[in-house]
Design a protein around this motif. Structure first.
Motif, PDB file in Angstrom:
ATOM      1  N   ALA A 255     -66.790 -33.233 -66.730  1.00 36.26           N
ATOM      2  CA  ALA A 255     -65.447 -33.345 -66.167  1.00 36.26           C
ATOM      3  C   ALA A 255     -64.622 -32.111 -66.516  1.00 36.26           C
ATOM      4  CB  ALA A 255     -64.759 -34.613 -66.697  1.00 36.26           C
ATOM      5  N   THR A 256     -64.749 -31.628 -67.742  1.00 33.50           N
ATOM      6  CA  THR A 256     -64.001 -30.441 -68.158  1.00 33.50           C
ATOM      7  C   THR A 256     -64.479 -29.210 -67.388  1.00 33.50           C
ATOM      8  OG1 THR A 256     -63.920 -31.438 -70.361  1.00 33.50           O
ATOM      9  CG2 THR A 256     -63.213 -29.158 -70.174  1.00 33.50           C
ATOM     10  N   GLN A 257     -65.786 -29.092 -67.199  1.00 33.68           N
ATOM     11  CA  GLN A 257     -66.308 -27.966 -66.433  1.00 33.68           C
ATOM     12  C   GLN A 257     -65.748 -27.957 -65.016  1.00 33.68           C
ATOM     13  OE1 GLN A 257     -70.639 -27.771 -66.672  1.00 33.68           O
ATOM     14  NE2 GLN A 257     -70.558 -28.764 -68.694  1.00 33.68           N
ATOM     15  N   ALA A 258     -65.664 -29.145 -64.405  1.00 32.81           N
ATOM     16  CA  ALA A 258     -65.150 -29.227 -63.034  1.00 32.81           C
ATOM     17  C   ALA A 258     -63.693 -28.802 -62.968  1.00 32.81           C
ATOM     18  CB  ALA A 258     -65.313 -30.657 -62.513  1.00 32.81           C
ATOM     19  N   TRP A 259     -62.888 -29.168 -63.957  1.00 33.10           N
ATOM     20  CA  TRP A 259     -61.476 -28.793 -63.943  1.00 33.10           C
ATOM     21  C   TRP A 259     -61.302 -27.281 -64.081  1.00 33.10           C
ATOM     22  CZ3 TRP A 259     -60.180 -32.995 -68.116  1.00 33.10           C
ATOM     23  CH2 TRP A 259     -60.212 -34.259 -67.516  1.00 33.10           C
ATOM     24  N   HIS A 260     -62.132 -26.673 -64.927  1.00 37.59           N
ATOM     25  CA  HIS A 260     -61.972 -25.254 -65.226  1.00 37.59           C
ATOM     26  C   HIS A 260     -62.794 -24.355 -64.315  1.00 37.59           C
ATOM     27  CE1 HIS A 260     -59.604 -25.679 -68.926  1.00 37.59           C
ATOM     28  NE2 HIS A 260     -60.337 -26.752 -69.191  1.00 37.59           N
ATOM     29  N   GLY A 261     -63.813 -24.935 -63.634  1.00 39.94           N
ATOM     30  CA  GLY A 261     -64.701 -24.091 -62.848  1.00 39.94           C
ATOM     31  C   GLY A 261     -65.508 -23.157 -63.729  1.00 39.94           C
TER      32      GLY A 261
ATOM     33  N   SER B  41     -57.677 -17.896 -71.203  1.00 35.92           N
ATOM     34  CA  SER B  41     -59.065 -18.004 -70.741  1.00 35.92           C
ATOM     35  C   SER B  41     -59.300 -19.273 -69.935  1.00 35.92           C
ATOM     36  CB  SER B  41     -60.018 -17.976 -71.935  1.00 35.92           C
ATOM     37  OG  SER B  41     -59.895 -16.774 -72.659  1.00 35.92           O
ATOM     38  N   PHE B  42     -58.691 -20.369 -70.364  1.00 33.45           N
ATOM     39  CA  PHE B  42     -58.899 -21.643 -69.687  1.00 33.45           C
ATOM     40  C   PHE B  42     -57.720 -22.045 -68.805  1.00 33.45           C
ATOM     41  CE2 PHE B  42     -61.630 -22.023 -73.501  1.00 33.45           C
ATOM     42  CZ  PHE B  42     -62.845 -22.207 -72.862  1.00 33.45           C
ATOM     43  N   ALA B  43     -56.754 -21.122 -68.602  1.00 34.81           N
ATOM     44  CA  ALA B  43     -55.598 -21.388 -67.727  1.00 34.81           C
ATOM     45  C   ALA B  43     -54.888 -22.678 -68.136  1.00 34.81           C
ATOM     46  CB  ALA B  43     -56.022 -21.446 -66.269  1.00 34.81           C
ATOM     47  N   LEU B  44     -54.504 -22.752 -69.428  1.00 33.65           N
ATOM     48  CA  LEU B  44     -53.814 -23.928 -69.959  1.00 33.65           C
ATOM     49  C   LEU B  44     -52.320 -23.670 -69.970  1.00 33.65           C
ATOM     50  CD1 LEU B  44     -56.127 -24.695 -73.030  1.00 33.65           C
ATOM     51  CD2 LEU B  44     -56.331 -25.534 -70.676  1.00 33.65           C
ATOM     52  N   PHE B  45     -51.546 -24.635 -69.459  1.00 32.33           N
ATOM     53  CA  PHE B  45     -50.103 -24.484 -69.353  1.00 32.33           C
ATOM     54  C   PHE B  45     -49.409 -25.702 -69.957  1.00 32.33           C
ATOM     55  CE2 PHE B  45     -51.971 -21.985 -66.003  1.00 32.33           C
ATOM     56  CZ  PHE B  45     -51.221 -20.821 -65.975  1.00 32.33           C
ATOM     57  N   GLU B  46     -48.158 -25.463 -70.370  1.00 35.05           N
ATOM     58  CA  GLU B  46     -47.319 -26.569 -70.815  1.00 35.05           C
ATOM     59  C   GLU B  46     -47.135 -27.534 -69.640  1.00 35.05           C
ATOM     60  OE1 GLU B  46     -46.253 -27.146 -73.788  1.00 35.05           O
ATOM     61  OE2 GLU B  46     -46.214 -25.234 -74.876  1.00 35.05           O
ATOM     62  N   ASP B  47     -46.520 -28.704 -69.929  1.00 34.51           N
ATOM     63  CA  ASP B  47     -46.389 -29.691 -68.858  1.00 34.51           C
ATOM     64  C   ASP B  47     -45.469 -29.247 -67.735  1.00 34.51           C
ATOM     65  OD1 ASP B  47     -43.976 -29.863 -70.148  1.00 34.51           O
ATOM     66  OD2 ASP B  47     -44.082 -32.001 -70.596  1.00 34.51           O
ATOM     67  N   ASP B  48     -44.734 -28.111 -67.923  1.00 34.25           N
ATOM     68  CA  ASP B  48     -43.940 -27.593 -66.813  1.00 34.25           C
ATOM     69  C   ASP B  48     -44.798 -26.864 -65.789  1.00 34.25           C
ATOM     70  OD1 ASP B  48     -44.605 -25.246 -68.092  1.00 34.25           O
ATOM     71  OD2 ASP B  48     -42.563 -24.721 -68.683  1.00 34.25           O
ATOM     72  N   GLY B  49     -46.081 -26.618 -66.133  1.00 38.11           N
ATOM     73  CA  GLY B  49     -47.009 -25.997 -65.206  1.00 38.11           C
ATOM     74  C   GLY B  49     -46.874 -24.503 -65.077  1.00 38.11           C
TER      75      GLY B  49
ATOM     76  N   ASP C 141     -51.669 -36.667 -80.243  1.00 36.71           N
ATOM     77  CA  ASP C 141     -51.627 -37.880 -79.435  1.00 36.71           C
ATOM     78  C   ASP C 141     -50.801 -37.663 -78.172  1.00 36.71           C
ATOM     79  OD1 ASP C 141     -53.089 -39.685 -81.160  1.00 36.71           O
ATOM     80  OD2 ASP C 141     -51.362 -39.593 -82.508  1.00 36.71           O
ATOM     81  N   ASP C 142     -51.401 -38.040 -77.034  1.00 38.45           N
ATOM     82  CA  ASP C 142     -50.702 -38.126 -75.750  1.00 38.45           C
ATOM     83  C   ASP C 142     -49.938 -36.854 -75.407  1.00 38.45           C
ATOM     84  OD1 ASP C 142     -51.629 -40.722 -75.708  1.00 38.45           O
ATOM     85  OD2 ASP C 142     -49.810 -41.536 -76.601  1.00 38.45           O
ATOM     86  N   VAL C 143     -50.579 -35.713 -75.591  1.00 43.71           N
ATOM     87  CA  VAL C 143     -49.960 -34.432 -75.233  1.00 43.71           C
ATOM     88  C   VAL C 143     -50.324 -34.113 -73.781  1.00 43.71           C
ATOM     89  CG1 VAL C 143     -49.912 -31.958 -75.689  1.00 43.71           C
ATOM     90  CG2 VAL C 143     -49.991 -33.577 -77.585  1.00 43.71           C
ATOM     91  N   GLU C 144     -49.333 -33.850 -72.975  1.00 43.90           N
ATOM     92  CA  GLU C 144     -49.551 -33.593 -71.556  1.00 43.90           C
ATOM     93  C   GLU C 144     -49.548 -32.088 -71.295  1.00 43.90           C
ATOM     94  OE1 GLU C 144     -47.297 -34.831 -67.435  1.00 43.90           O
ATOM     95  OE2 GLU C 144     -47.474 -36.331 -69.040  1.00 43.90           O
ATOM     96  N   ILE C 145     -50.629 -31.597 -70.661  1.00 48.50           N
ATOM     97  CA  ILE C 145     -50.725 -30.185 -70.308  1.00 48.50           C
ATOM     98  C   ILE C 145     -51.233 -30.082 -68.880  1.00 48.50           C
ATOM     99  CG2 ILE C 145     -51.192 -29.522 -72.709  1.00 48.50           C
ATOM    100  CD1 ILE C 145     -54.119 -29.038 -71.849  1.00 48.50           C
ATOM    101  N   VAL C 146     -51.234 -28.841 -68.354  1.00 47.13           N
ATOM    102  CA  VAL C 146     -51.716 -28.586 -66.997  1.00 47.13           C
ATOM    103  C   VAL C 146     -52.827 -27.543 -67.069  1.00 47.13           C
ATOM    104  CG1 VAL C 146     -51.134 -27.748 -64.693  1.00 47.13           C
ATOM    105  CG2 VAL C 146     -49.493 -29.143 -65.977  1.00 47.13           C
ATOM    106  N   ILE C 147     -53.975 -27.854 -66.437  1.00 45.30           N
ATOM    107  CA  ILE C 147     -55.090 -26.913 -66.304  1.00 45.30           C
ATOM    108  C   ILE C 147     -55.013 -26.348 -64.890  1.00 45.30           C
ATOM    109  CG2 ILE C 147     -57.588 -26.632 -66.355  1.00 45.30           C
ATOM    110  CD1 ILE C 147     -57.698 -29.155 -68.134  1.00 45.30           C
ATOM    111  N   SER C 148     -54.780 -25.039 -64.768  1.00 45.38           N
ATOM    112  CA  SER C 148     -54.515 -24.475 -63.445  1.00 45.38           C
ATOM    113  C   SER C 148     -55.232 -23.149 -63.254  1.00 45.38           C
ATOM    114  CB  SER C 148     -52.999 -24.311 -63.233  1.00 45.38           C
ATOM    115  OG  SER C 148     -52.714 -23.868 -61.927  1.00 45.38           O
ATOM    116  N   PRO C 149     -56.582 -23.173 -63.061  1.00 47.28           N
ATOM    117  CA  PRO C 149     -57.302 -21.934 -62.761  1.00 47.28           C
ATOM    118  C   PRO C 149     -56.840 -21.373 -61.413  1.00 47.28           C
ATOM    119  CG  PRO C 149     -58.806 -23.716 -63.370  1.00 47.28           C
ATOM    120  CD  PRO C 149     -57.474 -24.333 -63.134  1.00 47.28           C
ATOM    121  N   ALA C 150     -56.992 -20.072 -61.258  1.00 47.58           N
ATOM    122  CA  ALA C 150     -56.518 -19.414 -60.039  1.00 47.58           C
ATOM    123  C   ALA C 150     -57.249 -19.908 -58.803  1.00 47.58           C
ATOM    124  CB  ALA C 150     -56.661 -17.898 -60.178  1.00 47.58           C
ATOM    125  N   ASP C 151     -58.528 -20.270 -58.936  1.00 52.78           N
ATOM    126  CA  ASP C 151     -59.337 -20.633 -57.777  1.00 52.78           C
ATOM    127  C   ASP C 151     -59.520 -22.140 -57.618  1.00 52.78           C
ATOM    128  OD1 ASP C 151     -60.823 -20.960 -60.046  1.00 52.78           O
ATOM    129  OD2 ASP C 151     -62.699 -20.192 -59.182  1.00 52.78           O
TER     130      ASP C 151
END
Length: 753
Positions: free
Chosen positions: A349-355, A372-380, A401-411
């Protein structure tokens, strides 16, 4: 006035606690008494405000901070004595000096918590004066007591938080233990019910556990095999030598496959394919040594042997990749790192999110995880710095616990995840690494946003509907009502808001009507029950409403009902006018030909059922009416027609019908009148009433009326009745007008002057 500066060191809840407490009220009361002051306060600073933790002699609960005595005390961390504020240029223009409560004298001491000034205890008075040294000492003592109260409250908050964290950790541990127990039970079931022979052995080949299939293949009972060296079951020394050699190779590898011949209990030998895998034990952690897992397959039949060999290899492969298969079979992202932050687990599942594959992920530098993994705060938009990366936080802090982040690779599309994890340590407390689970909440957040938008739209539609809408429970409790309820039912907006039940929104006489519709709707959930009823509003009006009640399923209430009351008074009035226009003459407001026909048909039918035939039609035509139109115009003719209609209506009985057929022709319908003579006398009265002069605007005209009378019998149709009356009227015209002619069923005619 005292203030508390809110910092991370002293604010456990994110803002000062300014709720009144008796302990602080006692301190301010004692301060006021000892210093003979009218006002005493304990205040806390919240940004640019002063919140009053305790206030005596002052009704306010807060004030602006700038320019106050207490701001000076906190800023200088020292007591402040002002004998006359009007003479002190620092405070002469202050709000509490120039205005109410007109403070003249002030004394305040700072409140100190953990070496930090966090507020003051103060006294104020509208009289100038000063404190003695003893009073100031006493004020200091009260200030230290107030500081002590603040310290106690902070410590209590910290203890409460620690207890909450401990409870959560214990709950997580219980859940993990239950998960492990379930996994062990599943593995036990698989082991016992496997269709191939399975054995668990010590490194020297001694059987520790065997399954039923292996016992059946070899013909031994389970207890006969347990504790036996597998080599003792081999058919000859050569087989044992090969096994010994293969077991020796396990020091450098995890498994092997080999063909063997086992002795069966009946003395026979069974060709089998044996697969042996070494399962690494925890070692130093609990002292358990490595174990061997053996698969034994009967290959007597070559074809069957090949199939079993394939199954054995598949079983071995599943065992080798068991952990990865478990991780990859779930939709939760799982990442883990060693004690230095290097990635060791990066599931599907993690591989699919990050490509990104496992190898590429494992090569990344922990200090550059955010980029490297395109990790962003919850503001995106804000890239995570290393200290904010959940995996590294769990490694550093022990838990996240319950930390919300955004994974946003360019592709790839952005994925919003919720992260929880913890560090892993051995029994000696040495850090091994950390693991974090990530749940994809992208759809959930989108669904929440869509649901919120839908609810907003629904509320807007509900509120803007011109019909009165009331959502209520089966017990009649109002859940929601729109503003149209006030308009339709004659209530104020406050009255609608205050109503707790549907009955309170309705006039007493209308409640049973709505209850009846509710009962019908509840019998057919999802179907609407509709009825038009005349309602009495709270402001005294009477309105016609289209009432609709629908029983709706509700996830929280189980069932609720929607009452819709649409004011249709204007529509019904329009329908009434249209109906009246269709059935009544526009000039005289008498029944027209259509309504007359209906009433004649009904009267004839009633007379035939009675058998008396006492139904008469009087066909009336004005004499000389054309001269009125020709002489005075059609407006004058209309006046005459209206007056004639009025006189005819005033002369007949209440049960009779007077209608206008058109032009100057009228028809009078009589029932149960008795005899021909009686109806003739009525016709005479009608003729005399019409013959009286008609006057308007200084003009006067006189018209007469020829009347044809027909009586129905048991076989007369409505058309025949009117036709005979019409024919009798024309005979009256031919006989000289201003006459009455009676036509009876037998064919007799008579002329009455």
């Amino acid at each position: 006035m005292s203030e508390v500066v809110v910092t991370s060191a002293c604010a456990l809840t994110g803002r000062p606690d300014a709720a009144p407490e008796r302990d602080f009220d006692d301190l301010t009361g004692l301060a006021a008494m000892l210093c003979d002051a009218q006002i005493s306060l304990v205040t806390l600073v919240d940004g640019d405000r002063l919140l009053f933790k305790s206030h005596r002699g002052l009704d306010a609960s807060e004030t602006a901070k700038d320019g106050t005595f207490c701001a000076w005390v906190v800023a200088h961390e020292t007591p402040l004595l002002v004998e006359d504020a009007r003479l002190d240029p620092r405070f002469a223009d202050g709000a509490v000096v120039a205005g109410a409560p007109y403070v003249r004298s002030y004394a305040g001491v700072p409140l100190v918590v953990e070496d930090e000034v966090v507020g003051t205890l103060c006294v104020m008075d509208p009289r100038p004066g000063h404190l003695t040294e003893a009073q100031l000492d006493q004020l200091w003592m009260l200030g230290r007591q107030a500081s002590g109260q603040l310290v106690l409250r902070r410590q209590a908050a910290l203890l409460t938080r620690e207890a909450e964290v401990r409870e959560q950790v214990e709950a997580d541990l219980r859940e993990a233990a239950e998960s492990v127990a379930r996994s062990e039970r599943r593995i036990r079931v698989l082991f016992d019910h496997s269709p191939i022979g399975l054995a668990e052995c010590l490194p020297d080949g001694t059987f520790v556990d065997v399954n039923t299939t292996l016992c059946r293949m070899l013909g031994y009972e389970r207890h006969e095999l347990l504790g036996t060296l597998s080599a003792d079951l081999l058919a000859d020394d050569e087989e044992r030598a090969r096994q010994e050699a293969d077991l020796g190779t396990l020091d450098g590898r995890l498994s092997y496959f080999a063909r063997r011949r086992y002795r069966q209990s009946d003395g026979g030998s069974l060709p089998v394919l044996v697969g042996v895998a070494r399962v690494l034990g925890p070692g130093a952690y609990d002292g358990v040594e490595d174990r061997l897992i053996a698969t034994v397959t009967d290959i007597t039949d070559q074809v069957l042997a090949e199939q079993r060999l394939t199954a054995a290899h598949e079983e071995l492969r599943r065992r080798q990749i068991f952990t990865d298969a478990v991780l990859d079979s779930i939709d939760v992202g799982i990442v883990a790192c060693d004690e230095r932050g290097r990635l060791t687990v990066f599931n599907r599942a993690t591989q699919a999110w990050h490509g990104m594959g496992v190898d590429d992920a494992g090569a990344q530098d922990p200090d550059s995880f955010g980029t490297s993994f395109a990790l962003f705060e919850d503001d995106g938009t804000t890239v995570l710095v290393p200290d904010r990366v959940p995996l590294l936080r769990a490694l550093r802090d022990g838990t996240v616990d319950d930390v919300e982040i955004v994974i946003s690779p360019a592709d790839r599309p952005a994925t919003r995840v919720e992260c929880s994890g913890r560090s892993m340590v051995d029994e000696d407390g040495h850090l091994l690494g950390a693991v974090v689970a990530m749940n994809d909440i992208t759809a959930a957040r989108a669904q929440q946003a869509a649901l919120l938008a839908s609810e907003t739209r629904s509320r807007a539609i509900f509120e803007s509907d011109p019909a009165a809408l009331v959502l209520f429970t089966l017990e009649g409790r109002v859940v929601q009502a729109n503003s149209a309820v006030a308009t339709v039912l004659g209530l104020s907006a406050q009255g609608v808001a205050a109503a707790e039940t549907v009955d309170e929104l309705l006039a007493p006489g209308d409640r049973d009507v709505v209850r009846g519709l509710v009962d019908l709707a509840h019998r057919e959930p999802g179907h609407a029950v509709t009825a038009e009823r005349e309602l009495r509003t709270h402001d005294g009006r009477t309105v016609w409403c289209l009432l609709t009640v629908t029983d709706l399923p509700d996830p929280e209430l189980g069932h609720c009902l929607l009452l819709q009351a649409e004011d249709v008074s204007l529509r019904r009035e329009a329908e009434r006018r249209l109906t009246h226009q269709a059935l009544y003459d526009a000039l005289t407001d008498l029944p027209n030909r259509t309504l007359l026909s209906e009433r004649i048909r009904a009267a004839v039918s009633r007379g035939q059922r009675r058998g008396d035939g006492a139904v008469y039609a009087l066909f009336c035509d004005l004499d000389g009416f054309k001269d009125v139109n020709d002489t005075y115009g059609h407006a004058a003719g209309d006046r005459v027609l209206v007056e004639v209609a009025r006189r005819l209506s005033a002369t007949v009985r209440t049960v009779d019908t007077v209608g206008r057929l058109g032009g100057d022709e009228f028809l009078v319908l009589c029932e149960e009148i008795g005899t021909d003579d009686e109806v003739s006398r009525l016709a005479g009265r009608l003729a005399r009433a019409v013959s009286r002069p008609v006057r308007w605007d200084g003009h006067e005209v006189t018209v007469s009326m020829s009347v044809g009378i027909a009586r129905a019998d048991a076989t007369t149709t409505p058309e025949q009745l009117v036709g005979r009356a019409d024919a009798a009227m024309y005979r009256a015209k031919r006989l000289g007008k201003d006459r009455l002619v009676l036509d009876v069923p037998a064919g007799r005619s008579s002329s009455v002057a």
